[in-house]
Design an enzyme around this catalytic site. Structure first.
Site, PDB file in Angstrom:
ATOM      1  CE  LYS A 284      -4.598  -1.407   2.150  1.00 17.45           C
ATOM      2  NZ  LYS A 284      -5.400  -1.219   3.242  1.00 17.45           N
ATOM      3  CD  GLU A 360     -19.831  -5.072   7.362  1.00 23.61           C
ATOM      4  OE1 GLU A 360     -18.918  -4.047   6.876  1.00 23.61           O
ATOM      5  OE2 GLU A 360     -19.997  -5.954   6.725  1.00 23.61           O
ATOM      6  NE  ARG A 388     -21.316  -5.615   4.194  1.00 23.23           N
ATOM      7  CZ  ARG A 388     -20.572  -6.120   2.832  1.00 23.23           C
ATOM      8  NH1 ARG A 388     -20.836  -5.149   1.804  1.00 23.23           N
ATOM      9  NH2 ARG A 388     -19.819  -6.806   2.848  1.00 23.23           N
TER      10      ARG A 388
END
Length: 622
Positions: A284, A360, A388
């Protein structure tokens, strides 16, 4: 931003242009894309570190595959900026993440090269399987390529999709590892083997040898023996991995920031024509030292400084304070510790902090289990991600009456991220659940009070609050009339606006402009919405005997929202006889318009309120 100053990037008008470049030119293109993104995103804001990490991968994908015939699907989609640059959208980057501008995610209506819209995690494999099977049904010769990160693999839908995957499909999964490993810690020899396995020469020799040996009976036996020996050797070096254990061809791991190595693995997977997993290790923030050193800090860059004190930070600080008092408080996040203000809790109470990954539904049921075992769990989650976990909320938390507190961050319109991240559904879908409490604090003090009340109540409780800081100007105009209700001071009342959340600022602005024209407009700001029976009774006490019309202003869905539910409970009361009541709320996905104020786009601005009050209610020309 002037794209012409980039020699190679300025000549990329479509994905096909990538195929014309040499290896050295592709490396130069990667350098230019990074320079462009760093300069552009620093102005517009956006996801930076994740995009810098997949520049070479994006180039390799368009070098090997042919979009849009081949489908390239990005999980989450926040790492698709280089993909957008390579598919003719560079000129639009000054509008990135603005209403009506370039989306920060893939978007079907934006380009034929975005086959599937994204914004939420762990959906790509399921969607990709849909494309791959549709192509098979239509006898199309096309590949589906899915790019998914290691973080997204924590989502349950990924396992469900893999369970449904037919290995004979031309379906390629790019497993982009940039934080954690699924393999053994490989040494120098293993790295060397990996580098050999990622060259075109390796695959050419391998395929020719396989072809030659397959021509004789003895050769087939030798090939099978070599295959078993190779698998044993590889397992000893890397260890067996999840993908091979479920029957998928596994290629890698390889340096994902090397165009040639990535291209070689993509070409090999394409040559096989069947399902395969390509394991890439990317960094990243690659190519930008500051982002490499602190990828979390550069995950998303904001065009304006974030206030030091926000609803998220106040929530986090108050939760730490309450956890000092109550030893049974636990905090849960679904891979959003920093975003939801839980960093301080994580450091102070590491044993009581749980990051469950991008899961979630699991987080909600996990919280229910903690609560059933005597703990006081607090699950912090963005409003757009809470949806979700709806089944877990209904079945596992509410039905059992368990004392779980859900802190709903980023409630309201998400101007930069758009419809995939608007927090406008939570009130509507929570409104149908019996025996729960829902708070909507308008101030930092109210948030702290709501959190303490929710934890001490022992009931399933939800607290929704917006991003950013409290609106001090709005709060100056309001005084507390009850524990969870605010109102402005007026001598009389020609009309009343009832609202909640940060949109109260629009109600106050409308009230002030109407007052200047001689229309006395009272504003009531609710800071608790559920149970509706209690809220409705408290509101009835505030409704004047005079038949002043009522406008309910809501930064959420009209159908099933607070306004509709409250009106249903008060409309039969004698105070409501012959009184006009109008709902001003959102009725679609809130696609914001370019150059238009977000509230104006949704017809919820102060001007829209004034229009409704003057022309529709008082029949005065506006």
């Amino acid at each position: 931003m002037d794209i012409k100053k980039f020699n190679y990037l300025s000549n990329i008008s479509s994905a096909s242009d990538v195929k014309k470049l040499t290896a050295d030119e592709l490396r130069a293109l990667a350098y230019e894309i990074r320079a462009f993104l760093i300069e552009s995103v620093s102005v517009t804001g956006g996801h930076l570190a994740s995009n810098l990490g997949v520049v070479e991968l994006s180039i390799a994908l368009h070098r090997v595959f042919t979009s849009p015939r081949d489908h390239i699907i990005w999980d989450v989609g926040h790492q698709c900026y280089a993909h957008k640059l390579l598919t003719g959208r560079a000129e639009l980057f000054d509008t990135l993440r603005t209403p009506g501008g370039l989306s920060g995610f893939t978007k079907r209506s934006e380009s034929e090269h975005d086959p599937f819209g994204s914004g939420h995690s762990s959906t790509s494999l399921s969607a990709g399987l849909g494309f791959a099977l549709a192509d098979r049904l239509d006898n199309k010769d096309a590949f589906t390529v899915v790019v998914i990160g290691d973080g997204a693999f924590t989502g349950g839908m990924v396992s469900e999709a893999l369970n449904n995957l037919d290995p004979s499909l031309p379906f390629i999964i790019i497993f982009n590892e940039n934080e954690m490993s699924i393999s053994k810690n490989v040494g120098a020899f293993a790295r060397y083997i990996s580098s050999v396995r990622s060259t075109k020469k390796y695959f050419t020799v391998k395929n020719r040898t396989k072809s030659a040996l397959s021509r004789t009976v003895l050769g087939v036996k030798i090939a099978n023996g070599l295959r078993r020996l190779k698998r044993k050797l590889k397992n000893n070096i890397y260890g067996s991995n999840y993908f091979e254990n479920i029957g998928l061809k596994y290629l890698g791991p390889v340096d994902g920031n090397d165009v040639e190595k990535v291209s070689a693995l993509l070409e090999e997977a394409k040559h096989r024509g069947k399902s395969a997993v390509i394991h890439l290790i990317t960094k990243k923030g690659f190519g930008y030292p500051e982002a490499e050193a602190e990828p979390e800090k550069f995950h998303i860059v904001y065009p304006k400084p974030i206030p030091e004190k926000t609803f998220s930070s106040v929530f986090g600080d108050k939760l730490v304070s309450l956890a000092e008092k109550y030893g049974n408080i636990c905090a849960i996040t679904a891979a959003m510790s920093h975003g939801c203000g839980l960093s301080a809790f994580e450091k102070r109470f590491p044993d009581r902090f749980f990051d469950v990954g991008i899961a979630e539904a699991h987080a909600a049921t996990f919280a229910a289990g903690l609560a059933a075992a005597g703990k006081r769990p607090v699950f912090a989650v963005y409003s757009s991600f809470l949806q979700r976990s709806y089944d877990s909320i209904v079945h596992d938390i509410a039905l059992q009456g368990l004392p779980v507190v859900v802190a709903i961050d980023r409630a309201g319109l998400a101007v930069a991220d758009g419809p995939t991240h608007h927090g406008i559904f939570d009130v509507s879908f929570l409104s149908s659940i019996p025996n729960v409490e829902l708070y909507a604090p308008a101030s930092f003090d109210s948030l702290e009070n709501a959190l303490e009340n929710a934890i001490e109540s022992g009931k399933p409780s939800f607290i929704r609050y917006p991003s950013g800081a409290q609106d001090d100007k709005t709060l100056e105009k309001l005084s507390r009339s009850s524990e969870f209700m605010l109102e402005n001071e007026t001598d009389g009342c020609d009309c009343m606006i009832v609202t909640y959340g940060k949109i109260a600022a629009q109600a106050i602005a409308a009230s002030e402009r109407l007052s200047a024209e001689g229309i006395n407009c009272k504003v009531i700001v609710l800071e608790k919405l559920l149970p509706y029976n209690d809220v409705s009774l408290a509101l009835l006490d505030k409704i004047p005997e005079k038949k002043a019309p009522i406008i309910f202003l809501e930064e959420g869905m009209k159908n099933g929202g607070a306004g509709m539910n409250i009106y249903e409970r008060i409309r039969a009361h004698e105070k409501m006889a012959d009184r006009k009541f109008k709902l001003c709320a959102i009725e679609d996905f809130a696609f914001l318009k370019k150059g238009v104020d977000p509230y104006e786009s949704c017809h919820l601005s102060a001007s829209a309120l004034i229009y409704n009050i003057k022309e529709e209610i008082f029949s005065k020309k506006y």
